[in-house]
Design a protein around this motif. Structure first.
Motif, PDB file in Angstrom:
ATOM      1  N   PRO A 186     -15.244  -4.987  22.104  1.00 33.69           N
ATOM      2  CA  PRO A 186     -16.321  -5.237  23.080  1.00 33.69           C
ATOM      3  C   PRO A 186     -16.205  -4.465  24.374  1.00 33.69           C
ATOM      4  CG  PRO A 186     -14.765  -7.055  23.077  1.00 33.69           C
ATOM      5  CD  PRO A 186     -14.351  -6.141  21.969  1.00 33.69           C
ATOM      6  N   ASN A 187     -15.024  -4.019  24.789  1.00 32.92           N
ATOM      7  CA  ASN A 187     -14.901  -3.320  26.069  1.00 32.92           C
ATOM      8  C   ASN A 187     -13.700  -2.392  26.034  1.00 32.92           C
ATOM      9  OD1 ASN A 187     -12.531  -4.963  26.755  1.00 32.92           O
ATOM     10  ND2 ASN A 187     -14.017  -6.631  27.018  1.00 32.92           N
ATOM     11  N   GLY A 194     -10.722   6.111  28.250  1.00 31.31           N
ATOM     12  CA  GLY A 194     -11.884   6.311  27.390  1.00 31.31           C
ATOM     13  C   GLY A 194     -12.271   4.982  26.779  1.00 31.31           C
ATOM     14  N   THR A 195     -13.162   5.030  25.811  1.00 29.81           N
ATOM     15  CA  THR A 195     -13.583   3.815  25.124  1.00 29.81           C
ATOM     16  C   THR A 195     -12.925   3.756  23.759  1.00 29.81           C
ATOM     17  OG1 THR A 195     -15.714   3.854  26.255  1.00 29.81           O
ATOM     18  CG2 THR A 195     -15.547   2.515  24.260  1.00 29.81           C
ATOM     19  N   PRO A 196     -12.083   2.761  23.526  1.00 32.65           N
ATOM     20  CA  PRO A 196     -11.466   2.666  22.200  1.00 32.65           C
ATOM     21  C   PRO A 196     -12.536   2.399  21.155  1.00 32.65           C
ATOM     22  CG  PRO A 196     -11.055   0.668  23.465  1.00 32.65           C
ATOM     23  CD  PRO A 196     -11.696   1.640  24.413  1.00 32.65           C
ATOM     24  N   THR A 197     -12.438   3.071  20.078  1.00 34.09           N
ATOM     25  CA  THR A 197     -13.439   2.948  19.014  1.00 34.09           C
ATOM     26  C   THR A 197     -12.762   2.589  17.710  1.00 34.09           C
ATOM     27  OG1 THR A 197     -13.261   5.309  18.514  1.00 34.09           O
ATOM     28  CG2 THR A 197     -14.952   4.648  20.109  1.00 34.09           C
ATOM     29  N   VAL A 198     -13.549   2.021  16.848  1.00 40.35           N
ATOM     30  CA  VAL A 198     -13.098   1.672  15.515  1.00 40.35           C
ATOM     31  C   VAL A 198     -14.166   2.154  14.538  1.00 40.35           C
ATOM     32  CG1 VAL A 198     -14.168  -0.614  15.580  1.00 40.35           C
ATOM     33  CG2 VAL A 198     -12.249  -0.185  14.055  1.00 40.35           C
ATOM     34  N   ILE A 213      -8.004   2.389  14.691  1.00 38.95           N
ATOM     35  CA  ILE A 213      -8.491   2.174  16.056  1.00 38.95           C
ATOM     36  C   ILE A 213      -8.065   3.386  16.876  1.00 38.95           C
ATOM     37  CG2 ILE A 213      -8.403   0.711  18.100  1.00 38.95           C
ATOM     38  CD1 ILE A 213      -7.657  -1.610  16.300  1.00 38.95           C
ATOM     39  N   THR A 214      -9.001   4.118  17.437  1.00 41.96           N
ATOM     40  CA  THR A 214      -8.699   5.355  18.155  1.00 41.96           C
ATOM     41  C   THR A 214      -9.155   5.261  19.610  1.00 41.96           C
ATOM     42  OG1 THR A 214     -10.797   6.329  17.447  1.00 41.96           O
ATOM     43  CG2 THR A 214      -8.875   6.731  16.053  1.00 41.96           C
ATOM     44  N   GLY A 215      -8.712   6.240  20.384  1.00 38.31           N
ATOM     45  CA  GLY A 215      -9.165   6.353  21.771  1.00 38.31           C
ATOM     46  C   GLY A 215      -8.527   5.386  22.733  1.00 38.31           C
ATOM     47  N   ILE A 216      -7.344   4.846  22.401  1.00 40.36           N
ATOM     48  CA  ILE A 216      -6.655   3.958  23.344  1.00 40.36           C
ATOM     49  C   ILE A 216      -5.879   4.858  24.307  1.00 40.36           C
ATOM     50  CG2 ILE A 216      -5.118   1.992  23.603  1.00 40.36           C
ATOM     51  CD1 ILE A 216      -5.627   1.278  20.708  1.00 40.36           C
ATOM     52  N   ASP A 217      -6.542   5.286  25.370  1.00 40.34           N
ATOM     53  CA  ASP A 217      -5.993   6.274  26.298  1.00 40.34           C
ATOM     54  C   ASP A 217      -5.342   5.565  27.485  1.00 40.34           C
ATOM     55  OD1 ASP A 217      -5.338   8.422  27.816  1.00 40.34           O
ATOM     56  OD2 ASP A 217      -7.396   9.083  28.215  1.00 40.34           O
ATOM     57  N   LEU A 218      -4.005   5.464  27.456  1.00 40.80           N
ATOM     58  CA  LEU A 218      -3.288   4.830  28.562  1.00 40.80           C
ATOM     59  C   LEU A 218      -2.983   5.810  29.687  1.00 40.80           C
ATOM     60  CD1 LEU A 218      -0.678   2.603  26.660  1.00 40.80           C
ATOM     61  CD2 LEU A 218      -3.019   2.044  27.332  1.00 40.80           C
ATOM     62  N   ASP A 260      -0.690   9.206  18.930  1.00 44.89           N
ATOM     63  CA  ASP A 260      -1.718   9.902  19.706  1.00 44.89           C
ATOM     64  C   ASP A 260      -2.902   8.990  20.002  1.00 44.89           C
ATOM     65  OD1 ASP A 260      -0.240  12.271  19.723  1.00 44.89           O
ATOM     66  OD2 ASP A 260      -1.056  12.862  17.778  1.00 44.89           O
ATOM     67  N   GLY A 261      -2.605   7.765  20.409  1.00 44.71           N
ATOM     68  CA  GLY A 261      -3.662   6.835  20.785  1.00 44.71           C
ATOM     69  C   GLY A 261      -4.330   6.139  19.619  1.00 44.71           C
ATOM     70  N   MET A 262      -3.797   6.272  18.409  1.00 47.39           N
ATOM     71  CA  MET A 262      -4.408   5.626  17.245  1.00 47.39           C
ATOM     72  C   MET A 262      -3.470   4.560  16.682  1.00 47.39           C
ATOM     73  SD  MET A 262      -5.556   7.201  13.551  1.00 47.39           S
ATOM     74  CE  MET A 262      -3.857   7.244  12.948  1.00 47.39           C
ATOM     75  N   ILE A 263      -4.049   3.394  16.425  1.00 45.93           N
ATOM     76  CA  ILE A 263      -3.325   2.298  15.793  1.00 45.93           C
ATOM     77  C   ILE A 263      -4.044   1.943  14.496  1.00 45.93           C
ATOM     78  CG2 ILE A 263      -2.644  -0.120  15.984  1.00 45.93           C
ATOM     79  CD1 ILE A 263      -2.376   0.234  18.962  1.00 45.93           C
ATOM     80  N   GLN A 264      -3.290   1.686  13.453  1.00 43.36           N
ATOM     81  CA  GLN A 264      -3.884   1.296  12.182  1.00 43.36           C
ATOM     82  C   GLN A 264      -3.913  -0.220  12.071  1.00 43.36           C
ATOM     83  OE1 GLN A 264      -1.520   3.612   9.318  1.00 43.36           O
ATOM     84  NE2 GLN A 264      -3.338   4.890   9.015  1.00 43.36           N
ATOM     85  N   LEU A 265      -5.096  -0.738  11.733  1.00 44.45           N
ATOM     86  CA  LEU A 265      -5.337  -2.175  11.664  1.00 44.45           C
ATOM     87  C   LEU A 265      -5.576  -2.595  10.214  1.00 44.45           C
ATOM     88  CD1 LEU A 265      -6.072  -4.983  12.840  1.00 44.45           C
ATOM     89  CD2 LEU A 265      -8.402  -4.110  13.176  1.00 44.45           C
ATOM     90  N   ASP A 266      -4.927  -3.670   9.811  1.00 38.01           N
ATOM     91  CA  ASP A 266      -5.090  -4.228   8.468  1.00 38.01           C
ATOM     92  C   ASP A 266      -5.725  -5.607   8.596  1.00 38.01           C
ATOM     93  OD1 ASP A 266      -4.951  -5.106   5.889  1.00 38.01           O
ATOM     94  OD2 ASP A 266      -2.770  -4.931   5.685  1.00 38.01           O
ATOM     95  N   ILE A 267      -6.961  -5.756   8.047  1.00 38.10           N
ATOM     96  CA  ILE A 267      -7.649  -7.051   8.092  1.00 38.10           C
ATOM     97  C   ILE A 267      -7.877  -7.607   6.689  1.00 38.10           C
ATOM     98  CG2 ILE A 267      -8.804  -6.526  10.272  1.00 38.10           C
ATOM     99  CD1 ILE A 267     -11.364  -6.016   8.635  1.00 38.10           C
TER     100      ILE A 267
END
Length: 444
Positions: A234-235, A250-254, A276-281, A295-302
């Motif tokens: 959401p943000n 930036g805006t994290p995107t999925v 999940i990409t774009g997590i720019d710290l 490189d700002g990407m996390i892999q999510l398992d749902i």
């Protein structure tokens, strides 16, 4: 006459040596790792009075044996008995007993020694040592503390600067499990109720953050299922454990994630990991000099989420289903563990573990040929075989010490026999002296 006296003297000397060895064995009956010794005797050379002769047809006489007078005894050997001693339980994590015939390898500035006494300790510099200060030798671990590097033995150092702390690791994998109840979100139109949960992750400096993730159920217009779930971020803000909020650069995107469940409430889609990409710290405000994921990407398992007619309850955890990629904060060392294979593992406040090294042993072709050097250590000799400088993996009992292999029953029995032998030899001397006295008295 003099021969008997000197034979008695040699007997006294031999039995005195044996008594000395027995006394040392008894003195070390409670010495950790002590190996008892035994004495054997040899007769010394004999004086031939008449040589042996063979049978003769000319004289008609048979052969005669040689006539010899022995000239006493001497010490033939002082042997080290390398049998294993009994085990004494101590529950000290750095007491260990070697199973088999291997020996621990220790070293000072000049030489390499070997010992069976496994009463180890850590000095103020973190060196693993035996009570006399000699450093225990073994194989080091790699820089990551994940495996042992076999090769030339070296000092085992436990409290080196690199071992005192466990470095932080960034999170690369997260997962969400639990249940989504359709009635908690679905309204039949685009005004679905958002179900909010949090994703947690560590950055490269070990800071811990929370990021919101939403799930909402909508009609699946034109689709095969009556409803679909949509997951969204959401943000572009994250919150640390102290409640501080940061705006990402930036805006994290999925990836556009539409979630479908079958009639049994099990997930049909997606079937794999979500990026999940774009997590720019690095460009966050306030600034964060750290990175997260790859490189700002996390892999999510749902894929572990269900849609049952039960309470909605989602649980987000770091790491994948195998526990990999969790990340962690920096940790302080809180203790060690010594395994039966000699591997030393450190434990840290962040739950991390790290291999610090491995204690190794070595064996000799003739371990009884080793030379005692005091302080419960031995030196290799020309008759023991050589140490190859590498050693081998040993098997240990941890929290146990090998005690002395001295058998008091045998020692006291040998003590009695030795004492009587000494008395008998002294009697030989006094009797010879009396006979000499009789000869001297013939002149009177």
């Amino acid at each position: 006459m003099m021969r008997s006296m000197f034979s008695g003297v040699s007997g006294l000397q031999s039995h005195q040596v044996k008594m000395d060895v027995i006394g040392n064995n008894v003195a070390n009956v409670n010495t950790v790792g002590y190996k008892s010794q035994r004495v054997t005797f040899n007769e010394v050379f004999s004086q031939t009075i008449q040589s042996a002769t063979s049978a003769s047809d000319a004289t008609g006489l048979g052969g005669k044996n040689a006539m010899q007078v022995g000239l006493g005894s001497s010490v033939a050997s002082i042997d080290i008995m390398m049998t294993q001693g009994s085990a004494q339980r101590t529950d000290n994590p750095f007491d260990l007993m070697v199973d088999g015939d291997g020996m621990l390898i220790v070293k000072d500035a000049d030489q390499t020694y070997f010992t069976r006494a496994g009463a180890l300790r850590v000095d103020d510099l973190g060196n693993l040592v035996i009570p006399n200060g000699m450093k225990v030798q073994g194989w080091p671990a790699n820089d990551n503390g994940t495996e042992i590097i076999r090769g030339q033995v070296q000092d085992i150092v436990l409290n080196s600067p690199s071992n005192l702390f466990s470095p932080p690791e960034t999170t690369t994998n997260v997962q969400i499990t639990g249940n989504l109840n359709l009635n908690d979100s679905y309204t039949g139109d685009d005004t679905a109720k958002q179900i909010v949960t949090n994703l947690n992750f560590y950055d490269s400096l070990g800071n811990y953050y929370i990021m919101e993730v939403n799930f909402a159920a909508y009609p699946d217009e034109g689709g095969d299922n009556p409803t679909k779930w949509v997951m969204s971020l959401p943000n572009n803000t994250i919150t640390d454990t102290n409640g501080n909020t940061y705006t990402l650069g930036g805006t994290p995107t999925v990836d556009s994630v539409e979630i479908y469940f079958d009639a049994n409430g099990n997930m049909e889609q997606p079937t794999g990991l979500i990026n999940i990409t774009g997590i720019d710290l690095l460009s966050a405000s306030p600034p964060l000099n750290a990175e997260v994921g790859n490189d700002g990407m996390i892999q999510l398992d749902i894929t572990g989420i269900t849609q049952y007619d039960a309470t909605t309850s989602l649980d987000a955890t770091v790491g994948d289903v195998n526990g990999d990629g969790t990340g962690n904060a920096a940790g302080d060392m809180i203790g060690y563990d010594l395994g039966t294979d000699g591997k030393i593992t450190a434990y840290y406040t962040n739950g991390d573990t790290k291999l610090l090294g491995q204690i190794v042993t070595t064996s000799f072709e003739n371990s009884a040929g080793l030379e005692k050097a005091g302080d419960n250590v031995f030196l290799a000799t020309a008759n023991s075989g050589d140490f190859d400088g590498i050693g081998a993996e040993g098997i240990f009992q941890v929290g146990v010490l090998e005690m002395s292999n001295v058998d008091l029953n045998s020692e006291f029995t040998d003590m009695i026999v030795t004492q009587r032998g000494f008395q008998a030899n002294s009697k030989t001397i006094t009797t010879s002296d009396e006979m000499l006295q009789e000869i001297l008295s013939l002149k009177r």
